[in-house]
Write a protein that holds these residues in place. Structure first.
Motif, mmCIF file in Angstrom:
data_model
loop_
_atom_site.group_PDB
_atom_site.id
_atom_site.type_symbol
_atom_site.label_atom_id
_atom_site.label_comp_id
_atom_site.label_asym_id
_atom_site.label_seq_id
_atom_site.Cartn_x
_atom_site.Cartn_y
_atom_site.Cartn_z
ATOM 1 N N ASP A 126 -28.459 40.897 -16.237
ATOM 2 C CA ASP A 126 -27.240 40.556 -16.528
ATOM 3 C C ASP A 126 -26.229 39.982 -15.602
ATOM 4 O O ASP A 126 -25.695 38.979 -16.018
ATOM 5 C CB ASP A 126 -26.609 42.046 -17.253
ATOM 6 C CG ASP A 126 -27.005 42.525 -18.333
ATOM 7 O OD1 ASP A 126 -27.801 41.876 -19.259
ATOM 8 O OD2 ASP A 126 -26.883 43.801 -18.845
ATOM 9 N N GLN A 127 -26.306 40.437 -14.519
ATOM 10 C CA GLN A 127 -25.693 39.750 -13.354
ATOM 11 C C GLN A 127 -25.980 38.257 -13.272
ATOM 12 O O GLN A 127 -25.289 37.421 -12.949
ATOM 13 C CB GLN A 127 -25.730 40.429 -12.186
ATOM 14 C CG GLN A 127 -25.190 41.891 -12.067
ATOM 15 C CD GLN A 127 -25.628 42.720 -10.972
ATOM 16 O OE1 GLN A 127 -26.402 43.393 -10.696
ATOM 17 N NE2 GLN A 127 -24.644 42.430 -9.927
ATOM 18 N N VAL A 128 -27.269 38.157 -13.279
ATOM 19 C CA VAL A 128 -27.980 36.713 -13.162
ATOM 20 C C VAL A 128 -27.288 35.816 -14.087
ATOM 21 O O VAL A 128 -27.159 34.745 -14.151
ATOM 22 C CB VAL A 128 -29.380 36.739 -12.986
ATOM 23 C CG1 VAL A 128 -30.021 35.279 -13.137
ATOM 24 C CG2 VAL A 128 -29.868 37.455 -11.707
ATOM 25 N N LEU A 129 -27.568 36.415 -15.425
ATOM 26 C CA LEU A 129 -27.023 35.600 -16.581
ATOM 27 C C LEU A 129 -25.436 35.321 -16.610
ATOM 28 O O LEU A 129 -25.037 34.082 -16.904
ATOM 29 C CB LEU A 129 -27.330 36.148 -17.874
ATOM 30 C CG LEU A 129 -28.740 36.324 -18.359
ATOM 31 C CD1 LEU A 129 -29.174 37.417 -19.432
ATOM 32 C CD2 LEU A 129 -29.609 35.060 -18.625
ATOM 33 N N THR A 130 -24.673 36.097 -16.186
ATOM 34 C CA THR A 130 -23.444 35.852 -16.130
ATOM 35 C C THR A 130 -23.000 34.844 -14.959
ATOM 36 O O THR A 130 -22.263 33.861 -15.138
ATOM 37 C CB THR A 130 -22.597 37.120 -15.538
ATOM 38 O OG1 THR A 130 -22.862 38.391 -16.430
ATOM 39 C CG2 THR A 130 -21.138 37.058 -15.463
ATOM 40 N N GLU B 151 -24.139 31.545 -16.354
ATOM 41 C CA GLU B 151 -23.096 30.832 -17.040
ATOM 42 C C GLU B 151 -21.687 30.401 -16.422
ATOM 43 O O GLU B 151 -21.116 29.353 -16.787
ATOM 44 C CB GLU B 151 -22.408 32.043 -18.128
ATOM 45 C CG GLU B 151 -23.437 32.609 -19.324
ATOM 46 C CD GLU B 151 -23.136 33.728 -20.168
ATOM 47 O OE1 GLU B 151 -22.040 34.209 -19.938
ATOM 48 O OE2 GLU B 151 -23.869 34.110 -20.857
ATOM 49 N N LYS B 152 -21.186 31.256 -15.688
ATOM 50 C CA LYS B 152 -20.186 30.645 -14.413
ATOM 51 C C LYS B 152 -20.452 29.590 -14.082
ATOM 52 O O LYS B 152 -19.582 28.471 -14.009
ATOM 53 C CB LYS B 152 -19.814 31.789 -13.597
ATOM 54 C CG LYS B 152 -18.968 33.075 -14.172
ATOM 55 C CD LYS B 152 -18.586 33.960 -13.054
ATOM 56 C CE LYS B 152 -17.959 35.292 -13.839
ATOM 57 N NZ LYS B 152 -17.861 36.288 -12.548
ATOM 58 N N HIS B 153 -21.479 29.279 -13.397
ATOM 59 C CA HIS B 153 -22.092 28.178 -12.508
ATOM 60 C C HIS B 153 -21.970 26.739 -13.687
ATOM 61 O O HIS B 153 -21.564 25.924 -13.260
ATOM 62 C CB HIS B 153 -23.161 28.353 -12.029
ATOM 63 C CG HIS B 153 -23.968 27.135 -11.416
ATOM 64 N ND1 HIS B 153 -24.766 26.052 -11.600
ATOM 65 C CD2 HIS B 153 -23.666 26.674 -9.967
ATOM 66 C CE1 HIS B 153 -24.920 25.182 -10.852
ATOM 67 N NE2 HIS B 153 -24.259 25.520 -9.798
ATOM 68 N N ASP B 154 -22.770 27.189 -14.737
ATOM 69 C CA ASP B 154 -22.802 26.087 -15.772
ATOM 70 C C ASP B 154 -21.572 25.499 -16.472
ATOM 71 O O ASP B 154 -21.495 24.391 -16.681
ATOM 72 C CB ASP B 154 -23.875 26.419 -16.705
ATOM 73 C CG ASP B 154 -25.282 26.658 -16.501
ATOM 74 O OD1 ASP B 154 -25.534 26.235 -15.160
ATOM 75 O OD2 ASP B 154 -26.088 27.260 -16.939
ATOM 76 N N ALA B 155 -20.578 26.704 -16.597
ATOM 77 C CA ALA B 155 -19.212 26.232 -17.135
ATOM 78 C C ALA B 155 -18.389 25.420 -15.966
ATOM 79 O O ALA B 155 -17.967 24.489 -16.191
ATOM 80 C CB ALA B 155 -18.387 27.376 -17.235
ATOM 81 N N GLY B 156 -18.654 25.633 -14.768
ATOM 82 C CA GLY B 156 -18.045 25.009 -13.616
ATOM 83 C C GLY B 156 -18.623 23.372 -13.455
ATOM 84 O O GLY B 156 -17.856 22.745 -13.032
ATOM 85 N N ALA B 157 -19.932 23.386 -13.853
ATOM 86 C CA ALA B 157 -20.633 22.224 -13.456
ATOM 87 C C ALA B 157 -20.223 21.139 -14.641
ATOM 88 O O ALA B 157 -20.581 19.735 -14.583
ATOM 89 C CB ALA B 157 -22.357 22.470 -13.333
ATOM 90 N N SER B 158 -19.427 21.249 -15.718
ATOM 91 C CA SER B 158 -19.271 20.415 -16.628
ATOM 92 C C SER B 158 -18.251 19.709 -16.371
ATOM 93 O O SER B 158 -17.432 19.662 -15.833
ATOM 94 C CB SER B 158 -18.902 21.262 -18.071
ATOM 95 O OG SER B 158 -19.865 22.216 -18.492
#
Length: 144
Positions: free
Chosen positions: A130-134, A137-144
Motif C-alpha cells: 500500500d505504501q509503495v502504491l501510494t 501515485e504521488k510520483h507519477d502525479a508530479g511527473a505529469s
C-alpha cells in the motif's frame, strides 16, 4: 608450491565480492533475486499454507502443485528455474516410478536456509505494498 582444491576453494571464498563483475557470487545473487526463485522457495518452505492457518513446515510438492500456486509462471520458466535451483543444491528432485511418473521437489538444508530470507522479502513486499502504491501515485502525479 602446488595448491590443493580445498586451498583454492578457501582462497576463492575469502575473495568473493559480489561488487566485482567476475565474481561467481554475483551470478548466484542474480539467480536468487529472481521473483520466481523467491516464490518457489516460499512455496516449498510451506508459506503457501499461511492463508489456511496451517503450519509453515517445509513440504515436498509436485510440479503441478507449484505451477498452480505460481500464477503467471510459464511452464518453460518454471522448469528452467527448478532445474537451476536443483543444480545450485537448493532443492532436490525426486522421481517416483508410478503411472504416470510422479516428480516432487523439496528444499535441501541449503535451500531452507535461503528460504528463511526469502520469506522475509515476500512478507515485506505484501506488508508494504500500500505504501509503495501510494508513493508511485504521488510520483507519477508530479511527473505529469
Amino acid at each position: 608450491m602446488t595448491t590443493t582444491k580445498a586451498e583454492k576453494r578457501a582462497q576463492a571464498k575469502a575473495e568473493y565480492n559480489a561488487f566485482l563483475a567476475v565474481c561467481p557470487s554475483r551470478q548466484l545473487l542474480d539467480r536468487i533475486s529472481d521473483k520466481w526463485v523467491v516464490l518457489i522457495l516460499c512455496a516449498l518452505g510451506g508459506d503457501a499454507s499461511e492463508r489456511s492457518g496451517a503450519s509453515h513446515a517445509p513440504e515436498a510438492m509436485r510440479y503441478s502443485e507449484i505451477a498452480r500456486l505460481l500464477a503467471g509462471a510459464s511452464q518453460k520458466m518454471l522448469t528452467q528455474t527448478l532445474r537451476a535451483l536443483e543444480r545450485d543444491g537448493l532443492l532436490t528432485r525426486t522421481v517416483t516410478p508410478t503411472v504416470p511418473v510422479t516428480v516432487t521437489y523439496e528444499l535441501t538444508d541449503l535451500g531452507l536456509s535461503l528460504h528463511h530470507l526469502t520469506r522475509g522479502l515476500r512478507q515485506w513486499a505484501q506488508t508494504h505494498m500500500d505504501q509503495v502504491l501510494t508513493s508511485r501515485e504521488k510520483h507519477d502525479a508530479g511527473a505529469s
